[in-house]
Write a protein that holds these residues in place. Structure first.
Motif, mmCIF file in Angstrom:
data_model
loop_
_atom_site.group_PDB
_atom_site.id
_atom_site.type_symbol
_atom_site.label_atom_id
_atom_site.label_comp_id
_atom_site.label_asym_id
_atom_site.label_seq_id
_atom_site.Cartn_x
_atom_site.Cartn_y
_atom_site.Cartn_z
ATOM 1 N N ALA A 15 0.828 -1.207 0.000
ATOM 2 C CA ALA A 15 0.000 0.000 0.000
ATOM 3 C C ALA A 15 0.863 1.258 0.000
ATOM 4 O O ALA A 15 0.611 2.219 -0.744
ATOM 5 N N LEU A 16 1.897 1.264 0.841
ATOM 6 C CA LEU A 16 2.774 2.431 0.908
ATOM 7 C C LEU A 16 3.546 2.595 -0.407
ATOM 8 O O LEU A 16 3.664 3.708 -0.943
ATOM 9 N N TYR A 17 4.059 1.491 -0.906
ATOM 10 C CA TYR A 17 4.826 1.526 -2.156
ATOM 11 C C TYR A 17 3.959 2.064 -3.295
ATOM 12 O O TYR A 17 4.394 2.927 -4.077
ATOM 13 N N ARG A 18 2.734 1.569 -3.402
ATOM 14 C CA ARG A 18 1.796 2.018 -4.447
ATOM 15 C C ARG A 18 1.562 3.521 -4.343
ATOM 16 O O ARG A 18 1.625 4.252 -5.343
ATOM 17 N N ASN A 19 1.296 3.993 -3.126
ATOM 18 C CA ASN A 19 0.974 5.408 -2.951
ATOM 19 C C ASN A 19 2.183 6.307 -3.213
ATOM 20 O O ASN A 19 2.039 7.425 -3.734
ATOM 21 N N MET A 20 3.367 5.830 -2.876
ATOM 22 C CA MET A 20 4.577 6.601 -3.175
ATOM 23 C C MET A 20 4.747 6.767 -4.685
ATOM 24 O O MET A 20 5.042 7.869 -5.171
ATOM 25 N N LEU A 53 2.406 6.523 -7.028
ATOM 26 C CA LEU A 53 1.338 7.374 -7.548
ATOM 27 C C LEU A 53 1.627 8.847 -7.283
ATOM 28 O O LEU A 53 1.399 9.703 -8.139
ATOM 29 N N ALA A 54 2.132 9.134 -6.099
ATOM 30 C CA ALA A 54 2.434 10.520 -5.755
ATOM 31 C C ALA A 54 3.571 11.064 -6.626
ATOM 32 O O ALA A 54 3.530 12.206 -7.096
ATOM 33 N N GLY A 55 4.594 10.230 -6.847
ATOM 34 C CA GLY A 55 5.691 10.656 -7.713
ATOM 35 C C GLY A 55 5.227 10.885 -9.137
ATOM 36 O O GLY A 55 5.607 11.865 -9.788
ATOM 37 N N ALA A 56 4.397 9.969 -9.635
ATOM 38 C CA ALA A 56 3.857 10.109 -10.991
ATOM 39 C C ALA A 56 3.027 11.391 -11.112
ATOM 40 O O ALA A 56 3.124 12.125 -12.101
ATOM 41 N N GLY A 76 7.931 13.923 -5.451
ATOM 42 C CA GLY A 76 6.535 13.537 -5.258
ATOM 43 C C GLY A 76 6.401 12.415 -4.242
ATOM 44 O O GLY A 76 5.495 12.438 -3.389
ATOM 45 N N MET A 77 7.289 11.416 -4.332
ATOM 46 C CA MET A 77 7.254 10.329 -3.346
ATOM 47 C C MET A 77 7.531 10.861 -1.949
ATOM 48 O O MET A 77 6.862 10.472 -0.979
ATOM 49 N N ASN A 78 8.494 11.754 -1.841
ATOM 50 C CA ASN A 78 8.824 12.323 -0.536
ATOM 51 C C ASN A 78 7.682 13.173 0.011
ATOM 52 O O ASN A 78 7.398 13.151 1.222
ATOM 53 N N ASP A 79 7.016 13.910 -0.875
ATOM 54 C CA ASP A 79 5.867 14.713 -0.444
ATOM 55 C C ASP A 79 4.790 13.826 0.169
ATOM 56 O O ASP A 79 4.162 14.191 1.176
ATOM 57 N N PHE A 80 4.564 12.667 -0.435
ATOM 58 C CA PHE A 80 3.547 11.774 0.117
ATOM 59 C C PHE A 80 3.943 11.284 1.499
ATOM 60 O O PHE A 80 3.105 11.212 2.412
#
Length: 613
Positions: free
Chosen positions: A7-12, A14-17, A196-200
């Protein structure tokens, strides 16, 4: 948190994208290497959209499952040099993740370093100061420092600092970046992905991420970003001086599907045909990206390794001219499709973007006028056993055309072939609805080939004069309404083969040596204008019909089109020049495969309109 779950990996991801997609306009503006075609941001956004759309529904997937889906989606959706490199990066991630439900930060670090190296190895001649440099420096830092971290919330921000430092130094490694006062566009896009990943991780809530609209283009200006080296990220005022890199005209891409594909062998073969080569994938699917002057040879050789699933060849010279137009504050970009019959020098002079239609030969799709030569196509067309048909442009090609136009100017006027003979016009109108904030106009040419060319030329001249979008539209619609086009068929067998004429009718007409003359009516449909006995009388008839129309015009302009019948077309042009005392010979153009499919070998057409010289 010591473990990273699905779940965390997916959201990271998505946020980066999401961040890359939102910053694509900014990335496009600083694109000067390997060619200054202004599309790196769009290509990265398209690639990340493909990845994001693949994993959005996977709310319960483990890391291994997500990695497989991302790798596959990245290959399928990769566009351009940067997109292809990203595809191999995600393939590298997939190499290390199998069926893990969760992973420690140490495995994340080692996998990221492997993915960066995998991306580098996909490139035939890696150049430092680009995305691969930043990937490498980020991965190397993770590999060297991950031992001191047990939580991704601590590791990623620290590693991001190294990526940003590496980005800031790219102008020191690549002279073209320093000369234009920018960092590398692809590298900037990758850093946006990490940010983006870091922002999430900082925000911690998925509802702050624009997940539902990842596949929509964002044409708004991105926020200006400053880095440690104080590199100026805004749109440089003077156009980029990098034309020397444009030794190859086409950014060419394709996907091969097969068994036991040998990536090294494919890379070695493709290196013969151009530069900026990136070959990515696995043993059953390979994506090729190369800059070449011979896209049809690339596709033909690629097809020897397996089934060719997708092909694309973008004209980088036109994209470079488009970037110049933007700096010149051109108000309106003119777009058309490959059915348009204009001399090549006019496409170049007015920087007209061409959207390729499709022609099918034995169920194999080709891009009209791009990856199949006229000579190759004519052989298929004349082969009674070959199955030849046409199709409107694929949706991604329509979207690419719109995106190119919006990088050229604030407004777009797209003029496709007649709605009376193709669904392209209506498809473009539907696509326009997805660009709610953009000023896009789709005009029905009510013709094809030379007639369409005259409408496009009128619009292009108006745009070059600095007229507004509304004025260009008015001129295009006026020209479309008054343009007349007449076509002389040498035989009906091609119309029969294409399914537009009954076989029995075609046999009777050809047996009696009758040559039908057709024209476009007011609705843009092809209807019969008459019949002549033999080719000579048929050619004479279209000259007389076109002349009758031209006599009513103050400034009659002609375009003569043909399919493998230059000598006949030249005689027609010379007759019209003499009859109307024209200073120059009317333009003569040979039709591309998509129109030639229905006109057939030996066909000649005359288009005429009242066009101010």
């Amino acid at each position: 948190m010591t473990m990273i779950d699905g779940a965390l990996y997916r959201n990271m991801i998505l946020a980066g994208a999401n961040r890359v997609i939102s910053k694509q306009a900014d990335i496009n503006k600083i694109n000067v290497f390997p060619v200054p075609d202004g599309d790196t941001g769009s290509n990265m956004a398209y690639t990340f959209s493909s990845i994001a759309n693949a994993i959005k529904p996977e709310t319960d997937a483990n890391i291994g499952q997500l990695s497989r889906k991302m790798a596959e989606a990245a290959i399928n959706g990769a566009l351009g040099n940067s997109g292809s490199i990203l595809a191999q990066f995600f393939q590298g991630l997939n190499d290390c993740f199998k069926s893990e439900a969760a992973i420690p930060v140490s495995l994340f670090a080692k996998t990221a370093a492997h993915a960066a190296q995998s991306a580098r190895e996909a490139i035939e001649n890696p150049v430092e100061g680009t995305i691969i440099t930043v990937m490498h420096d980020w991965g190397a830092w993770l590999l060297a420092h991950h031992h001191g971290f047990s939580d991704i919330h601590e590791l990623l921000p620290e590693s991001l600092g190294e990526a940003e430092r590496s980005l800031a130094h790219t102008p020191e490694q690549l002279e073209i970046l320093s000369r234009n006062h920018v960092v590398d566009a692809g590298a900037q896009g990758f850093v946006h992905f990490l940010q983006g990943m870091n922002d999430f991780l900082t925000i911690g809530h998925i509802d702050h991420i624009n997940v539902e609209n990842l596949d929509e283009e964002n044409h708004e200006e991105a926020v200006q970003v400053d880095n440690d080296a104080d590199i100026h990220m805004s749109h440089h005022e003077n156009h980029v001086d990098n034309a020397s890199n444009l030794i190859n005209q086409y950014c060419t891409e394709c996907i091969i599907h097969g068994k036991n594909l040998n990536i090294k062998a494919i890379r070695s073969e493709m290196a013969r045909w151009g530069n900026s080569l990136v070959v990515v994938g696995n043993d059953h699917k390979v994506k090729i990206h190369v800059h070449t002057n011979a896209p049809e040879k690339v596709f033909r050789k690629a097809g020897e390794y397996g089934e060719l699933l997708e092909t694309k060849a973008d004209d980088m010279w036109a994209q470079y001219r488009a970037s110049i137009n933007w700096h010149m504050n051109k108000k309106v970009a003119i777009l058309t499709d490959s059915a348009c019959g204009l001399p090549q020098e006019l496409f170049v002079k007015y920087n007209i973007t061409i959207m390729p239609l499709q022609v099918m030969v034995n169920n194999q799709p080709y891009l009209d006028g791009v990856n199949i030569t006229r000579e190759q196509f004519f052989k298929h067309l004349d082969d009674s056993d070959a199955r030849v048909s046409t199709s409107q442009a694929a949706l991604p090609d329509m979207k690419i055309a719109f995106d190119k136009g919006l990088r050229q100017a604030d407004s777009i006027v797209m003029i496709p072939l007649s709605s009376g003979i193709s669904g392209t016009y209506n498809s473009l109108k539907r696509l326009r609805e997805r660009y709610a904030e953009a000023d896009i106009h789709v005009i029905d040419s009510k013709s094809a080939a030379g007639g369409q060319g005259l409408v496009v030329l009128a619009a292009a001249r108006a745009a070059a004069e600095g007229k507004s979008a509304d004025e260009v539209v008015r001129i295009a619609e006026y020209t479309a309404a008054q343009t007349q086009q007449f076509i002389s068929f040498k035989t009906m067998k091609y119309a029969v083969k294409g399914g537009r004429v009954k076989r029995s009718t075609g046999i009777i007409v050809d047996t009696l040596n009758l040559k039908p003359v057709m024209h476009f009516d007011a609705e843009g449909k092809i209807v019969k204008a008459g019949m002549a006995l033999g080719t000579t009388l048929s050619r004479r008839k279209i000259v007389n019909l076109a002349s009758k129309v031209a006599e009513t015009m103050r400034h009659p302009s002609f375009i003569i089109s043909h399919v493998g019948a230059y000598d006949d077309a030249l005689k027609v042009a010379q007759t019209l020049q003499k009859r109307f005392n024209l200073q120059t010979l009317p333009s003569i153009v040979e039709l591309t495969p998509v129109v030639a499919t229905h006109v057939g070998l030996g066909g000649v057409g005359i288009a005429v309109t009242n066009l101010q010289p």
